[in-house]
Design a protein around this motif. Sequence first.
Motif, PDB file in Angstrom:
ATOM      1  N   VAL A  11      -8.576  -2.233 -20.656  1.00 57.20           N
ATOM      2  CA  VAL A  11      -9.817  -2.834 -21.150  1.00 57.20           C
ATOM      3  C   VAL A  11     -10.627  -1.736 -21.820  1.00 57.20           C
ATOM      4  O   VAL A  11     -10.966  -0.730 -21.190  1.00 57.20           O
ATOM      5  CB  VAL A  11     -10.627  -3.458 -20.005  1.00 57.20           C
ATOM      6  CG1 VAL A  11     -11.926  -4.068 -20.557  1.00 57.20           C
ATOM      7  CG2 VAL A  11      -9.813  -4.503 -19.270  1.00 57.20           C
ATOM      8  N   GLY A  12     -10.929  -1.918 -23.092  1.00 58.96           N
ATOM      9  CA  GLY A  12     -11.688  -0.923 -23.836  1.00 58.96           C
ATOM     10  C   GLY A  12     -10.800  -0.192 -24.815  1.00 58.96           C
ATOM     11  O   GLY A  12     -10.057   0.712 -24.446  1.00 58.96           O
ATOM     12  N   ASP A  35     -10.502  -5.924 -25.959  1.00 61.16           N
ATOM     13  CA  ASP A  35     -11.800  -5.447 -26.430  1.00 61.16           C
ATOM     14  C   ASP A  35     -12.501  -6.613 -27.122  1.00 61.16           C
ATOM     15  O   ASP A  35     -11.860  -7.394 -27.831  1.00 61.16           O
ATOM     16  CB  ASP A  35     -11.646  -4.273 -27.400  1.00 61.16           C
ATOM     17  CG  ASP A  35     -12.920  -3.449 -27.528  1.00 61.16           C
ATOM     18  OD1 ASP A  35     -12.914  -2.294 -27.052  1.00 61.16           O
ATOM     19  OD2 ASP A  35     -13.923  -3.952 -28.074  1.00 61.16           O
ATOM     20  N   ALA A  58     -10.369 -12.438 -22.657  1.00 63.96           N
ATOM     21  CA  ALA A  58     -10.066 -11.981 -21.301  1.00 63.96           C
ATOM     22  C   ALA A  58      -9.022 -12.878 -20.647  1.00 63.96           C
ATOM     23  O   ALA A  58      -8.135 -12.395 -19.930  1.00 63.96           O
ATOM     24  CB  ALA A  58     -11.341 -11.952 -20.464  1.00 63.96           C
ATOM     25  N   MET A  73      -9.540   0.240 -16.820  1.00 61.92           N
ATOM     26  CA  MET A  73     -10.755   0.150 -17.634  1.00 61.92           C
ATOM     27  C   MET A  73     -11.025   1.518 -18.252  1.00 61.92           C
ATOM     28  O   MET A  73     -11.046   2.528 -17.546  1.00 61.92           O
ATOM     29  CB  MET A  73     -11.949  -0.252 -16.763  1.00 61.92           C
ATOM     30  CG  MET A  73     -11.799  -1.602 -16.085  1.00 61.92           C
ATOM     31  SD  MET A  73     -13.189  -1.938 -14.941  1.00 61.92           S
ATOM     32  CE  MET A  73     -12.823  -0.786 -13.608  1.00 61.92           C
ATOM     33  N   VAL A  75     -13.963   2.311 -20.303  1.00 61.60           N
ATOM     34  CA  VAL A  75     -15.268   1.978 -20.873  1.00 61.60           C
ATOM     35  C   VAL A  75     -16.255   3.031 -20.375  1.00 61.60           C
ATOM     36  O   VAL A  75     -15.972   3.759 -19.419  1.00 61.60           O
ATOM     37  CB  VAL A  75     -15.714   0.564 -20.455  1.00 61.60           C
ATOM     38  CG1 VAL A  75     -14.739  -0.476 -20.995  1.00 61.60           C
ATOM     39  CG2 VAL A  75     -15.842   0.441 -18.933  1.00 61.60           C
ATOM     40  N   VAL A  84     -17.493  -5.046 -16.463  1.00 57.83           N
ATOM     41  CA  VAL A  84     -16.088  -5.445 -16.625  1.00 57.83           C
ATOM     42  C   VAL A  84     -15.545  -5.984 -15.313  1.00 57.83           C
ATOM     43  O   VAL A  84     -14.846  -7.006 -15.282  1.00 57.83           O
ATOM     44  CB  VAL A  84     -15.236  -4.252 -17.120  1.00 57.83           C
ATOM     45  CG1 VAL A  84     -13.755  -4.624 -17.112  1.00 57.83           C
ATOM     46  CG2 VAL A  84     -15.667  -3.851 -18.524  1.00 57.83           C
ATOM     47  N   GLU A  87     -16.765  -9.445 -14.742  1.00 62.06           N
ATOM     48  CA  GLU A  87     -16.125 -10.426 -15.611  1.00 62.06           C
ATOM     49  C   GLU A  87     -14.702 -10.752 -15.154  1.00 62.06           C
ATOM     50  O   GLU A  87     -14.282 -11.920 -15.163  1.00 62.06           O
ATOM     51  CB  GLU A  87     -16.095  -9.911 -17.047  1.00 62.06           C
ATOM     52  CG  GLU A  87     -15.438 -10.898 -18.024  1.00 62.06           C
ATOM     53  CD  GLU A  87     -15.404 -10.383 -19.441  1.00 62.06           C
ATOM     54  OE1 GLU A  87     -14.951 -11.129 -20.333  1.00 62.06           O
ATOM     55  OE2 GLU A  87     -15.826  -9.229 -19.682  1.00 62.06           O
TER      56      GLU A  87
END
Length: 467
Positions: A11-12, A35, A58, A73, A75, A84, A87
């Motif tokens: 993620v990111g 992203d 997502a 992650m 981020v 994140v 979520e």
Amino acid sequence: MSTESVDFGIVGMGVMGKNLLLNIADNGFSVIGLDKDPEKIAPLVETGQSSVQATTSANEFLSSLESPRKIMMLVPAGAAVDAVIEELLPHLDEGDLLMDGGNSYFPDTDRRYQMLTEKGIQYMGVGISGGEEGARHGPSMMPGGSAKAYDMVGPILEAAAAKVDSEPCVTFIGKKSAGNYVKMVHNGIEYALMQLISESYHLMKSGFGLTDTDLKAVYDSWETGELSSFLMEITADIFGKKEEDGSDLILNRILDSARQKGTGKWTSQNAMDLQVPAPTIDMAVMVRDMSAHKKERIAADAVFKNETEPVQVDEELIKKVEHALHFSFITAFAQGFSMIKAASEAYNYGVNLADVAKIWRGGCIIRADMLEEFRRIFAEDPSINNIMVDDRLAGKLVEYQKDARYCIKIGLDAQIPLPAMMASVSYFDLYKSGWLPVNLIQAQRDYFGAHTYERTDKEGTFHTNWK
């Protein structure tokens, strides 16, 4: 999107996330990136690699991953990590693994680890060092959490990590937030080494009058000697990079006001919490703070003008600076390793210092040839309190400290600040002092506050009516 399950998700898709994703794919694993910015995933989609996928959804991201899911992650530290997690959490299944690859403050990692573990989700804080180049071609990684969680993802991280002597620069660091803690100390050592190199630059430029060409030659020679390291390598490169028109070094056009993201400050703060002296790191943080006061420094420079003359320079003097820098490098590493040892005991991390030195040998920003010697020291004596007392290093420190003191005297006479080098010598002197004048401080505390004191000739605590 492929209908086959994907091995690993990130993620990111910033610089680090994108490059690590491609690195893992190059090593034979299928990957997917998430992203919210379509522009960041577009280059990944355009690669055309069947093993590389990317999405802004997502749901699509989570449904693509093999169970149990392995998600990292990448981020910015802080609120973005919590956002994140918030979520993704409702859609994760028991046994899924969530990893934070950013520079998170270790108490935040402990908080997240406890919360997610209670919900049946595996969690790891993974320190990653090496910058953009490292992420793409092999970083040093410091994962902490649980051994069970590491077993899930170990083969992927080991394949993507930098290699030294065919050994991956990643290993399970320890429990809970151990990975983020070790990365924090890594960054503190990084602050110290960078400051020490900059002080050698200041001394040779302003005190010795060396030209940019001279300095380039010096750092080139040091990069292939005892000081061989990534930071020395890039320093030599910096002294060879000119403006496009060839008029001047880019370095000479850069403002002398350093930025920082806080990891050095965290290291200093935690060292004080643990009562582990780390003065070279402290001074490195302080200098960055002082550098931000540019206007005040310019005004003070006009008041306290330095009019000293450059000293006479020869090869012997340059060798003394090299030795002073080597001495100071060792003390900076000694402070960092002492912090990790104390933290491992205080926070029940179970860190193996030989493993830390081993994975820092490649991929990371502070990689240096001397780390192999540190690894051997810890492997032979895991209980050693400070690497400085090892016979091999002690002899070198005794020899090189003379040159460190010599360089500091030149700096003092020329009014050139060398705070990190001076802190390194003071740390060495304090550590080898069998007696310190702190008995006077204890007497003073008892005099004005009745805080009591201990005696050398009998057990217990005592108070004196000093009047």
